[in-house]
Design a protein around this motif. Structure first.
Motif, mmCIF file in Angstrom:
data_model
loop_
_atom_site.group_PDB
_atom_site.id
_atom_site.type_symbol
_atom_site.label_atom_id
_atom_site.label_comp_id
_atom_site.label_asym_id
_atom_site.label_seq_id
_atom_site.Cartn_x
_atom_site.Cartn_y
_atom_site.Cartn_z
ATOM 1 N N TYR A 179 -9.125 6.673 10.079
ATOM 2 C CA TYR A 179 -8.077 7.830 9.550
ATOM 3 C C TYR A 179 -8.222 7.971 7.883
ATOM 4 O O TYR A 179 -8.132 7.047 7.313
ATOM 5 N N VAL A 180 -8.382 9.115 7.631
ATOM 6 C CA VAL A 180 -8.653 9.391 6.327
ATOM 7 C C VAL A 180 -7.111 10.106 5.873
ATOM 8 O O VAL A 180 -6.798 11.113 6.318
ATOM 9 N N LEU A 222 -16.828 3.672 3.475
ATOM 10 C CA LEU A 222 -16.206 2.368 4.040
ATOM 11 C C LEU A 222 -16.392 1.976 5.431
ATOM 12 O O LEU A 222 -16.434 3.041 6.066
ATOM 13 N N LYS A 223 -16.886 0.688 5.410
ATOM 14 C CA LYS A 223 -17.106 0.191 6.793
ATOM 15 C C LYS A 223 -16.694 -0.872 7.065
ATOM 16 O O LYS A 223 -16.444 -1.766 6.328
ATOM 17 N N LEU A 274 -10.984 7.510 -6.610
ATOM 18 C CA LEU A 274 -10.013 6.577 -5.807
ATOM 19 C C LEU A 274 -10.557 6.945 -4.079
ATOM 20 O O LEU A 274 -10.152 7.758 -3.676
ATOM 21 N N LYS A 275 -11.230 5.888 -3.858
ATOM 22 C CA LYS A 275 -11.814 6.170 -2.443
ATOM 23 C C LYS A 275 -11.007 5.715 -1.501
ATOM 24 O O LYS A 275 -11.145 6.148 -0.193
ATOM 25 N N GLY A 276 -10.113 4.715 -1.726
ATOM 26 C CA GLY A 276 -9.276 3.951 -0.706
ATOM 27 C C GLY A 276 -8.379 3.180 -1.245
ATOM 28 O O GLY A 276 -8.213 2.873 -2.342
ATOM 29 N N VAL A 277 -7.601 2.544 -0.235
ATOM 30 C CA VAL A 277 -6.747 1.625 -0.611
ATOM 31 C C VAL A 277 -6.803 0.431 0.153
ATOM 32 O O VAL A 277 -6.930 0.473 1.508
ATOM 33 N N GLU A 278 -6.628 -0.857 -0.170
ATOM 34 C CA GLU A 278 -7.226 -1.920 0.689
ATOM 35 C C GLU A 278 -5.720 -2.875 0.719
ATOM 36 O O GLU A 278 -5.104 -3.104 -0.324
ATOM 37 N N VAL A 279 -5.402 -3.453 1.843
ATOM 38 C CA VAL A 279 -4.083 -4.153 2.173
ATOM 39 C C VAL A 279 -4.733 -5.394 2.630
ATOM 40 O O VAL A 279 -5.210 -5.779 3.833
ATOM 41 N N ILE A 294 -8.054 1.681 4.247
ATOM 42 C CA ILE A 294 -7.216 3.054 4.451
ATOM 43 C C ILE A 294 -8.155 4.038 3.685
ATOM 44 O O ILE A 294 -8.208 4.114 2.266
ATOM 45 N N PRO A 295 -9.078 4.699 4.066
ATOM 46 C CA PRO A 295 -9.618 5.782 3.338
ATOM 47 C C PRO A 295 -9.088 6.950 2.802
ATOM 48 O O PRO A 295 -8.152 7.331 3.466
#
Length: 327
Positions: A142-143, A131-132, A64-69, A123-124
């Motif tokens: 912010y990680v 992620l870019k 799980l690299k991040g979450v997308e909203v 959100i990383p």
């Protein structure tokens, strides 16, 4: 019409990260969404102008690299620029649920809603997520440590002068995991004795130092090989899927040869002159030269065989009838 308080805050037009002590706030309604790597599709919540979405994260997942909203804004709000804002919060107390509307949490960022119909935040959850920010999404600087708990995405009014139908307007919030294009492989080795002897494990010809730890691999087919002086060599082919862990158990076998015997039920079998009582089960046999004798009635046949360490053998007695046309 529902009343709301005016927040006298200057909102910068660039992303800001200002972690501070927890602040209390109240929402009209909270919608919790649990992020699951086994469900990569987006989960949707319809919320109002003073509502929030609780993003519940798994405590630990290497994929799980991040979450997308993704937020879709009603057309009626676009004309009221800077009248509403969104905020991201961490370390909420209590854990977001539909039953709670009062929270304390640390603000990660607060920004005015952009003057467009939709926008995407990422959100990383890993330092090296790669992620870019691009034309279609904004990556927060912010990680978030998922082991520290949930995140909250919150909408709130920040200035007077909202449309009269604000109470009926609905914002669509979609939340989905951002997964690494990798999978996991976990090997379990069963040894034939209580005190394991040294082995060498390779995956795709690369030596594995800790073979029973989680291995991160690219999706696709891989080859496992186990080589040892005191066990038989083992080779397996396995497949890894993105964001999933493949598990494989390999039972090691000693190098003592085994002999399988195949013969009619009324046959008598001797090995090196010793009668074989149970021909149904394989028997261990020492490496070297041996004589195997099969006998049925008055017919018998013997054969000399050479047994090597680390191999299994099958010896069979075949009785056949030949039929051919005479010239």
């Amino acid at each position: 019409m529902k009343t709301f308080r005016t927040v006298l805050t200057v909102l910068l037009l660039v992303p800001t990260i200002a972690l501070a002590t927890a602040e209390p706030f109240r929402v009209h309604a909270m919608t919790p969404i649990a992020v699951d790597v086994q469900r990569p599709e987006a989960q949707t919540a319809e919320i109002g102008y003073n509502d929030a979405v609780g993003i519940i994260l798994p405590k630990s997942n290497p994929f799980l690299k991040g979450v997308e909203v993704e937020i879709k804004i009603p057309q009626d709000i676009i004309a009221y620029r800077n009248s509403m804002a969104y905020g991201i919060y961490r370390l909420p107390q209590p854990v977001p649920s539909e039953k709670a509307i009062d929270y304390q949490a640390e603000q990660v960022t607060m920004q005015p809603l952009p003057s467009r119909l939709s926008f995407v935040l990422q959100i990383p959850l890993q330092k090296n997520s790669n992620l870019k920010t691009g034309p279609y999404s904004t990556v927060l600087p912010y990680v978030h440590d998922a082991s520290k708990g949930a995140l909250i995405f919150r909408l709130l009014p920040v200035m007077k002068g909202l449309p009269e139908n604000i109470e009926t307007l609905s914002f669509t919030v979609k939340v989905k995991p951002i997964l690494a294009d990798e999978g996991g492989f976990r090997l379990k080795i069963d040894y034939p004795e209580a005190s394991p002897k040294p082995i060498s494990v390779r995956i795709d010809e690369a030596l594995v130092v800790n073979p029973e730890s989680l291995q991160i691999l690219g999706p696709g087919t891989h080859q496992l090989s186990i080589v040892a002086d005191d066990y038989r060599n083992e080779v397996r082919v396995f497949t890894v899927e993105s964001a999933r862990t493949t598990e494989l158990t390999v039972s090691l076998r000693g190098t003592t040869p085994r002999l399988f015997l195949v013969a009619p039920e009324n046959a008598t079998i001797k090995i090196d002159g010793q009668m074989v009582e149970n021909t149904r089960e394989p028997r261990t046999i020492e490496p070297g030269d041996h004589t195997i004798l099969f006998k049925i009635g008055d017919y018998e046949i013997a054969k000399q065989v050479t047994i090597e360490k680390g191999h299994d053998y099958t010896t069979s007695m075949l009785i056949d009838i030949n039929f051919a046309e005479n010239p």
